[in-house]
Structures are given as structure tokens and as C-alpha cells.
Design an enzyme around this catalytic site. Structure first.
Site, mmCIF file in Angstrom:
data_model
loop_
_atom_site.group_PDB
_atom_site.id
_atom_site.type_symbol
_atom_site.label_atom_id
_atom_site.label_comp_id
_atom_site.label_asym_id
_atom_site.label_seq_id
_atom_site.Cartn_x
_atom_site.Cartn_y
_atom_site.Cartn_z
ATOM 1 N N LYS A 116 1.355 -1.712 -0.072
ATOM 2 C CA LYS A 116 0.177 -0.341 -0.037
ATOM 3 C C LYS A 116 1.296 1.105 -0.039
ATOM 4 O O LYS A 116 0.449 2.563 -0.486
ATOM 5 C CB LYS A 116 -0.955 0.136 1.074
ATOM 6 N N ASP A 121 -11.379 2.954 4.306
ATOM 7 C CA ASP A 121 -11.420 1.550 3.375
ATOM 8 C C ASP A 121 -12.692 1.403 3.361
ATOM 9 O O ASP A 121 -13.480 0.148 3.144
ATOM 10 C CB ASP A 121 -11.132 0.625 4.677
ATOM 11 N N GLN A 127 -4.361 -0.428 9.954
ATOM 12 C CA GLN A 127 -4.723 -2.358 9.108
ATOM 13 C C GLN A 127 -5.580 -3.659 10.152
ATOM 14 O O GLN A 127 -5.010 -3.330 10.850
ATOM 15 C CB GLN A 127 -2.841 -2.421 8.850
#
Ligand code: NDP
Length: 282
Positions: free
Chosen positions: A51, A118, A95
Site C-alpha cells: 500500500k 476503507d 490495517q
């Protein structure tokens, strides 16, 4: 046809990179994505590295915040709140999974919805189901982009989604519904999974069980999207679909690796750019 997620993701990132270069001139600053990781889980570290690499490629700013496994929930929430209030930060990604002593839902809900790259915050989830403008989770968004780029006809066709998680199964089912598919969601209690899958013109599999969908479970000519990422005992990466037996039956199929995985990361870049654009134009 093999749907080349790696190549499509690369095209998406190139387009974002070009937009970022122009926008940075216009607004005087680049989009900024902060990534928070707790602990040393090797899979999570590897995802986070990919990422960060993509953010650098796209020309974003950003910080990687590495917190120890034993960090308290309170401290993690404090770090998030600090980023919520920081005007220079457009996106915040925590994460997952988090260590057991931390309440994951509380963490997700602590992220400002407008910085929730997200798309897991309840506000974004609700807006998705209400057809309101929102941040859509990256993997479902990536799946839809793969279907679009491979010119898969969706309207009026039967899509079967295997798996009903909040991050993949449910949101992708909603997006397929929006594209006029007739959608079936299958799960661990589905009585005859093979029979249900064989009805699919579009089959999306997000289960987390290596190679469980085999050739005889697939309708000839179907488009098969394999979301699964599983590591076998000998360290090989395999999907939830048994590629060997399904590829000859399917009309189109995504490989693992090189299918949905790279698209998820490209869509994270897309979501960050969306958050930035929203904030700059508000
Ligand atoms: P979850 O574990 O949250 O959900 C799995 C789903 O599969 C559940 O709904 C479960 O049903 C269902 N399931 C389990 N066993 C069976 C079975 N035997 N038959 C039918 N359905 C079954 O997984 P995620 O959605 O988070 O992830 C799924 C896979 O996708 C994993 O391999 C993950 O690593 C991968 N993934 C890949 C991403 C990418 O970027 N490529 C991103 C996110 C995930 P029930 O609800 O009844 O328990």
C-alpha cells in the site's frame, strides 16, 4: 479469457498519478494517506508495504505509523483522533486484523467517515445501502472495476457471491444489485453450494478456503472472480477457486495472484483521491 488484475490496476494507478500531479498544482498540496499498523503480523506487514509503495507511485504524501503489539486501545484511538483533526491528512487506514485486546469495531468507528478510505465506518456502510455518495470498500470496488474493464455484461444476469463478510461479500452483492444483476449470496450454511454456483453467470468467491470451487461447480462460460488469498503448506499463494479445473470451463477468470489483490490496492488509491477531492472542494 484471463482478467489481468495486475495490468488493470497499473492503468488505474497511472491515471491517478496523472490526476494527482495536476491537482497538486491546483490546490498546492498532494493527497495524504496515513497508514497505521499494530504489531508485526507478516501478512499485514506485507499488505502495508504494498500500500505504501502504491501511495509513493501515485505521488501521495503519507506517514506509516507502526505501533507495538501491546499498544492500548486508548492510545490507538488517540492516534486516530489526532489524524482526524489534522487538516493535512485526507485518508486514515488502520490495517486489520488488530490484536485481540483491541475492539476492532470501536477503532473503525473512531475514524472520521470522510477520511475512512476503507469504507468500513457505519456511516459509509449505511450510505452505500441507501444509494448515497460514500466511500465504497476497496475490494468490492476493485471487483466491479475488473468486471467493467473485461466488458462483462451485468444487467439481467445472475450473480452468485460466495461469502457474506462485511468487507467483501455483502458490499459486492450490493454493487452487483445496483448494476441490475439478480444476486444470490451463498455462505457456510448454503445447502447445495455446487447447485447454487452452477446457476451463476458471474461467480464471485470470497471465502478463505483454498481451491474450494472446482470446475464442476461452474456454469460453462461464466465469469469467475476469485477474491481468496490463501497460502498453502509449501508457501504457494492460491485462491478460493481451483484455477486448473475452473479455467477451462469459465468464460473469464481472475488469477491468484494478479487478480483482485492488485485492484484492491489501486482502489485504495482511488478512495484516497476521492477523500482528498471531497475535502478540497468542500
Ligand atoms: P470472512 O472469513 O470474513 O468470510 C468468509 C465467508 O465465507 C463467510 O461469509 C463464510 O460463511 C463463508 N464460508 C466459509 N466456509 C464456507 C463454505 N464451506 N461454503 C460456503 N461459504 C463458506 O472472509 P473475507 O470476506 O474477509 O475474505 C475472504 C477471502 O478473501 C480470504 O481468503 C481473504 O484473504 C480474501 N481477501 C482478499 C482480498 C484481496 O484484496 N484480494 C481482500 C479481502 C479478503 P458464514 O458467514 O456462514 O460463516
Amino acid at each position: 479469457m484471463i482478467i489481468d488484475g495486475k495490468q488493470i490496476a497499473q492503468q488505474e494507478k497511472e491515471a491517478i498519478r496523472e490526476q494527482v500531479a495536476a491537482l497538486a498544482k491546483q490546490y498546492g498540496r498532494k493527497p495524504c494517506l496515513d497508514v497505521i499498523i499494530v504489531g508485526e503480523n507478516p501478512a499485514s506487514l506485507s499488505y502495508v508495504r504494498s500500500k505504501i509503495k502504491a501511495t509513493e507511485y501515485c505521488g501521495f504524501e503519507g506517514e506509516l505509523i507502526q505501533l507495538p503489539e501491546a499498544v492500548s486501545e486508548e492510545e490507538l484511538l488517540r492516534v486516530i483522533r489526532e489524524r482526524n483533526e489534522n487538516e493535512a491528512v485526507d485518508g486514515i487506514l488502520v490495517q486489520l486484523p488488530l490484536p485481540k485486546h483491541i475492539n476492532e469495531q470501536r477503532v473503525i468507528e473512531a475514524i472520521a467517515p470522510e477520511k475512512d478510505v476503507d469504507g468500513f465506518h457505519p456511516t459509509n456502510v449505511a450510505k452505500l445501502w441507501l444509494n448515497q455518495q460514500c466511500i465504497v470498500p476497496c475490494t468490492p470496488l476493485g471487483i466491479m472495476a475488473l468486471l467493467e474493464k473485461s466488458n462483462t455484461v451485468l444487467e439481467g444476469r445472475h450473480a452468485v457471491v460466495v461469502g457474506r463478510s462485511n468487507i467483501v461479500g455483502k458490499p459486492v452483492a450490493k454493487l452487483l444489485l445496483d448494476k441490475q444483476c439478480t444476486v444470490t449470496i451463498a455462505h457456510s450454511r448454503t445447502a447445495d453450494l455446487g447447485e447454487v454456483c452452477r446457476e451463476a453467470d458471474i461467480l464471485v468467491v470470497a471465502v478463505g478456503r483454498p481451491q474450494m470451487i472446482t470446475g464442476e461447480m461452474v456454469k460453462p462460460g461464466a465469469t469467475v472472480i476469485d477474491v481468496g488469498i490463501n497460502r498453502t503448506a509449501d508457501g504457494k499463494l492460491v485462491g478460493d477457486v481451483d484455477y486448473e479445473s475452473v479455467a477451462p470451463v469459465a468464460g473469464a477468470i481472475t488469477p491468484v495472484p494478479g487478480g483482485v489483490g492488485p485492484m484492491t490496492i489501486a482502489m485504495l488509491m482511488y478512495n484516497t483521491l476521492q477523500c482528498y477531492n471531497q475535502r478540497m472542494t468542500n
